[in-house]
Design a protein around this motif. Structure first.
Motif, PDB file in Angstrom:
ATOM      1  N   THR A 184      -2.337  -6.450  -3.106  1.00  0.00           N
ATOM      2  CA  THR A 184      -2.880  -6.131  -1.787  1.00  0.00           C
ATOM      3  C   THR A 184      -3.840  -7.214  -1.329  1.00  0.00           C
ATOM      4  OG1 THR A 184      -2.714  -3.796  -2.331  1.00  0.00           O
ATOM      5  CG2 THR A 184      -4.095  -4.367  -0.463  1.00  0.00           C
ATOM      6  N   LEU A 233     -12.116  -0.506  -2.537  1.00  0.00           N
ATOM      7  CA  LEU A 233     -12.382   0.903  -2.298  1.00  0.00           C
ATOM      8  C   LEU A 233     -11.084   1.683  -2.098  1.00  0.00           C
ATOM      9  CD1 LEU A 233     -14.999   2.300  -2.209  1.00  0.00           C
ATOM     10  CD2 LEU A 233     -15.038   2.114   0.262  1.00  0.00           C
ATOM     11  N   TRP A 234     -10.239   1.113  -1.306  1.00  0.00           N
ATOM     12  CA  TRP A 234      -9.000   1.788  -0.946  1.00  0.00           C
ATOM     13  C   TRP A 234      -8.066   1.926  -2.152  1.00  0.00           C
ATOM     14  CZ3 TRP A 234      -6.992   5.330   1.477  1.00  0.00           C
ATOM     15  CH2 TRP A 234      -5.653   5.377   1.849  1.00  0.00           C
ATOM     16  N   GLU A 235      -7.983   0.875  -2.915  1.00  0.00           N
ATOM     17  CA  GLU A 235      -7.103   0.957  -4.083  1.00  0.00           C
ATOM     18  C   GLU A 235      -7.673   1.952  -5.084  1.00  0.00           C
ATOM     19  OE1 GLU A 235      -4.113  -0.255  -4.688  1.00  0.00           O
ATOM     20  OE2 GLU A 235      -4.035  -1.178  -2.704  1.00  0.00           O
ATOM     21  N   GLY A 239      -1.931 -13.525  11.925  1.00  0.00           N
ATOM     22  CA  GLY A 239      -1.451 -13.756  10.567  1.00  0.00           C
ATOM     23  C   GLY A 239      -0.097 -13.149  10.268  1.00  0.00           C
ATOM     24  N   ILE A 240       0.260 -12.088  10.954  1.00  0.00           N
ATOM     25  CA  ILE A 240       1.558 -11.476  10.651  1.00  0.00           C
ATOM     26  C   ILE A 240       2.636 -11.870  11.647  1.00  0.00           C
ATOM     27  CG2 ILE A 240       0.548  -9.441   9.523  1.00  0.00           C
ATOM     28  CD1 ILE A 240       1.292  -7.856  12.071  1.00  0.00           C
ATOM     29  N   GLN A 296     -13.716   8.816  -0.234  1.00  0.00           N
ATOM     30  CA  GLN A 296     -12.849   7.920  -1.001  1.00  0.00           C
ATOM     31  C   GLN A 296     -13.543   7.474  -2.293  1.00  0.00           C
ATOM     32  OE1 GLN A 296     -11.337   4.535   1.130  1.00  0.00           O
ATOM     33  NE2 GLN A 296     -10.528   5.796   2.775  1.00  0.00           N
ATOM     34  N   SER A 330     -11.761   0.384   7.451  1.00  0.00           N
ATOM     35  CA  SER A 330     -12.752   1.069   6.622  1.00  0.00           C
ATOM     36  C   SER A 330     -13.796   0.080   6.132  1.00  0.00           C
ATOM     37  CB  SER A 330     -12.079   1.778   5.449  1.00  0.00           C
ATOM     38  OG  SER A 330     -11.433   0.857   4.617  1.00  0.00           O
ATOM     39  N   GLY A 331     -13.356  -1.084   5.715  1.00  0.00           N
ATOM     40  CA  GLY A 331     -14.298  -2.098   5.256  1.00  0.00           C
ATOM     41  C   GLY A 331     -15.284  -2.460   6.355  1.00  0.00           C
ATOM     42  N   ILE A 357      -2.529 -13.288   4.845  1.00  0.00           N
ATOM     43  CA  ILE A 357      -2.438 -13.042   6.284  1.00  0.00           C
ATOM     44  C   ILE A 357      -3.687 -13.568   6.988  1.00  0.00           C
ATOM     45  CG2 ILE A 357      -2.453 -11.209   8.018  1.00  0.00           C
ATOM     46  CD1 ILE A 357      -0.635  -9.609   6.077  1.00  0.00           C
ATOM     47  N   LEU A 411      -2.013 -10.437  -0.430  1.00  0.00           N
ATOM     48  CA  LEU A 411      -1.343 -10.339   0.864  1.00  0.00           C
ATOM     49  C   LEU A 411      -2.346 -10.393   2.010  1.00  0.00           C
ATOM     50  CD1 LEU A 411       1.119  -9.943   2.637  1.00  0.00           C
ATOM     51  CD2 LEU A 411       0.997  -7.480   2.196  1.00  0.00           C
ATOM     52  N   ALA A 412      -3.420  -9.631   1.854  1.00  0.00           N
ATOM     53  CA  ALA A 412      -4.412  -9.563   2.936  1.00  0.00           C
ATOM     54  C   ALA A 412      -5.010 -10.936   3.206  1.00  0.00           C
ATOM     55  CB  ALA A 412      -5.497  -8.560   2.579  1.00  0.00           C
ATOM     56  N   SER A 447     -14.036  -5.658   0.041  1.00  0.00           N
ATOM     57  CA  SER A 447     -14.630  -4.364  -0.269  1.00  0.00           C
ATOM     58  C   SER A 447     -13.694  -3.234   0.142  1.00  0.00           C
ATOM     59  CB  SER A 447     -15.989  -4.223   0.418  1.00  0.00           C
ATOM     60  OG  SER A 447     -15.853  -4.276   1.819  1.00  0.00           O
ATOM     61  N   GLY A 448     -13.094  -3.377   1.310  1.00  0.00           N
ATOM     62  CA  GLY A 448     -12.153  -2.346   1.764  1.00  0.00           C
ATOM     63  C   GLY A 448     -11.021  -2.182   0.783  1.00  0.00           C
ATOM     64  N   ALA A 449     -10.511  -3.313   0.292  1.00  0.00           N
ATOM     65  CA  ALA A 449      -9.357  -3.253  -0.607  1.00  0.00           C
ATOM     66  C   ALA A 449      -9.727  -2.574  -1.925  1.00  0.00           C
ATOM     67  CB  ALA A 449      -8.828  -4.658  -0.871  1.00  0.00           C
ATOM     68  N   ILE A 502     -12.557  -7.342   3.859  1.00  0.00           N
ATOM     69  CA  ILE A 502     -11.241  -7.203   3.238  1.00  0.00           C
ATOM     70  C   ILE A 502     -11.382  -6.900   1.744  1.00  0.00           C
ATOM     71  CG2 ILE A 502      -9.204  -8.509   2.508  1.00  0.00           C
ATOM     72  CD1 ILE A 502      -9.285  -9.908   5.246  1.00  0.00           C
ATOM     73  N   ILE A 521      -3.441  -2.645   4.827  1.00  0.00           N
ATOM     74  CA  ILE A 521      -4.395  -3.689   5.164  1.00  0.00           C
ATOM     75  C   ILE A 521      -5.154  -3.353   6.449  1.00  0.00           C
ATOM     76  CG2 ILE A 521      -4.637  -6.127   5.813  1.00  0.00           C
ATOM     77  CD1 ILE A 521      -2.401  -6.698   3.778  1.00  0.00           C
ATOM     78  N   ILE A 570      -7.665  -0.956   5.408  1.00  0.00           N
ATOM     79  CA  ILE A 570      -8.700  -1.652   4.638  1.00  0.00           C
ATOM     80  C   ILE A 570      -9.668  -2.361   5.577  1.00  0.00           C
ATOM     81  CG2 ILE A 570      -8.991  -3.757   3.262  1.00  0.00           C
ATOM     82  CD1 ILE A 570      -6.536  -2.740   1.610  1.00  0.00           C
ATOM     83  N   ILE A 571      -9.117  -3.022   6.568  1.00  0.00           N
ATOM     84  CA  ILE A 571      -9.966  -3.737   7.511  1.00  0.00           C
ATOM     85  C   ILE A 571     -10.873  -2.763   8.254  1.00  0.00           C
ATOM     86  CG2 ILE A 571      -9.936  -4.986   9.714  1.00  0.00           C
ATOM     87  CD1 ILE A 571      -7.470  -6.497   8.652  1.00  0.00           C
TER      88      ILE A 571
END
Lengths: 214, 214, 214, 214
Positions: free
Chosen positions: A199, A181-183, B210-211, B120, B177-178, A206, A202-203, A177-179, A175, B171, B174-175
């Motif tokens: 982000t 990278l993605w942001e 979680g959601i 990315q 890709s991460g 959750i 929130l992640a 690293s993905g976040a 979560i 998210i 992110i999950i």
DNA sequence: CATGAATGAGAGTTCATTCAT
DNA sequence: TATGAATGAACTCTCATTCAT
């Protein structure tokens, strides 16, 4: 003998400072130009040093790069240790605390976090000594184990669902690293306010709800 | 007239096959050596083609690379659309279905997913035409919007907690890709069984819990 | 036999037209992009022809280029001949007439005059057959001889100072070529009204005064 | 301090010598093979230097080429200035002196004069920085202005016919450049004795007679 | 210890030219 | 005759790395 020893220490100190000076310069340049677009020359100019001198402190470009990442991993490892040892917090609160810790990690060195992932995606770095590779891997493993222990405690206390603690640690890492990278990638397209904190919060929120024992 | 038309079609087909042949070769080589370590020469040898010929089909190395990613994004976009339109599933079941869908995405092209992330993190690709860049960004945005709509429905039905649907889509992304990145990186250190499926399943499972609306 | 002959003639005609079509296209492209920047591909697109086809009509790029220049030289040779044979003009009037003739030459093909000088400055054209080279040189020599004869007459009549006629012809040529080149170069820096006519008129005017017998 | 300064000077000197060494080598190779046929490799072999080293002293091939021409223009500019300032000569004698001066220019660097014209006809040099282009144009303009002033004086003194001085300067330039180009081109066909001096003398002689006030 | 200058090795890209059809 | 596709052979330029000082 005392004198020799002192001189030795002074020399060591100076060497460390030079290394740090180079690492800092490299960090900045990698940030601005990306890894492959950064030339050794660029780094040297930023560090106000000759190329030849740089090679006195680092075996090669890859080695310099890896050292940069070691820095972060060491910092990270300490933080995770610290959180794990924190006695006053329940497991859930530790997950909550992770939000800030991870963001802090990013703030400590936003550039190098990227670099770390670059290292992961690892495109290149063929000139890395096995020694350095081992160092990197062991530190990374240690970080995960520490995170894992936090989950282990939570599971043992019946607060978290019963899943393999290391797997949960992996997911936290994923979560994070993905976040990042993605942001970052979103910012490249459309630079604007930084949504990473939101982000990430929130992640993990959750995630925290998701692992709560029923 | 019919003949001319047929010839036209045949020529088109052949061109498309050549492109595909090159893309496939490139995919393999990028996988093995990473983006910057891969030379155009390498790709050409793999594709059994002269370097000059490659440039008949792609403007330059970056363009070839981007085309590879477009392929995946198109496939992905279709899959997401399909899931969104699926009438027989409840929102929760769609999240469940995402597990397989994402893994399928990875299976469709395990290498290129990596490439996508390289894109990315990107570092480079300075020779990419704005046209291609736009294509990439728009397709990516479309994928997220589609995912977002699934969450929107779930929220409207009171099944999911009320968060910004696009943030939730982020998210998921992110999950995914991460996870891909992380598993790949672990495999580089220690190649062995593929844990991606498990990790992804667990992560999305937790995310789904979680959601869930209280 | 009559039929075969007719067919032969038709074929010849068609071939000549194709050649001309290619030469015209080449002329335009060389004008726009300069010699070395012009690719065979460029010419083919302009001529709406495949690269392979071009090579049916010209041995190679240099040959095509040389042919372009032959065209001009032939035209030039005729004009000079014509002027020389002109019975109604005194030698001085022929010099006067040269002003228009030379400018006309330039108008006939402003681009190719440049090309001709490029040929002179000859950077390259290593792939030119000796045959073509000979053709070019002989035509050029013929032009000069013809010009020379005009001066010869003038000298014989006591109207011009007594210098080697070919040397005088050289100087006319020098003035013409120098002027075209120089004006073109000025236009590259600062494209505006075309001063070639004026410059040429003045230069030849002065030349005319300069060779007048005392 | 004195030492540091001396070292600085020595370094500067060495750099200038290297530049000159490369320029000289380039001059020779360009002469033999022409601009586009000359490879950077060729120049480096002639200069006994690695290609990479060349790029420490010149931005690219075009830049090197332009620098070569700047050299000549600077020399030329000085010579023209000198002639203009010459107090002891009448305007007519200055024209007479131009014969030698121009031939001297050619002797100073027979090869580079050719190059200068190539530059004019130019074809290419797309990689030239605007800075260099400006330098070239300004120096060329300065040369012409200086020549123009000589004519201006002659006209003011009533020795020359009343024409625009810059136009007359243009014509001198045209004669010179045309002559060099033409003689070179004749030598390519048939290498033999060098007629440039004679041709130039005659041409300027005629020019001198042609501009004499009636 | 530090450097400026140098380089080997190679990268991406281009283009005149030629097959196979 | 005409072509689209293909290519071999270069070319310019770059860069991590190392001498000589």
């Amino acid at each position: 003998m005392g004198i020799a020893e002192r001189k030795e220490r002074e020399k060591d100190l100076q060497q460390k400072m030079r290394r740090k000076q180079i690492l800092d310069a490299a960090k900045r340049v990698f940030h601005n130009k990306g890894f492959s677009a950064t030339t050794v020359e660029d780094i040297c100019q930023e560090a106000e040093l000759s190329p030849a001198a740089l090679y006195l402190y680092f075996k090669n470009k890859d080695d310099l790069y890896a050292s940069l990442n070691l820095q972060l991993l060491e910092y990270m490892s300490e933080k995770f240790e610290g959180l794990y040892r924190e006695k006053g917090l329940k497991a859930e609160e530790k997950i909550e605390a992770l939000k800030d810790l991870l963001y802090d990690l990013f703030s400590f060195d936003p550039l190098i976090v990227i670099n770390l992932f670059h290292l992961q995606a690892s495109d290149g770095l063929t000139n890395l000594s096995t020694e350095r590779t081992t160092q990197l891997n062991e530190l990374a493993a240690k970080c995960l184990r520490t995170l894992g222990k936090i989950f282990e405690d939570g599971i043992a206390e019946g607060r978290f669902i019963d899943r393999h603690p290391i797997a949960l640690a992996d997911i936290i890492w994923i979560i994070f690293s993905g976040a990042v990278l993605w942001e970052k990638s979103k910012q490249m397209i459309n630079p604007r306010k930084d949504y990473l904190k939101q982000t990430l919060d929130l992640a993990i929120d959750i995630f925290g709800r998701g692992i709560k024992a029923a």
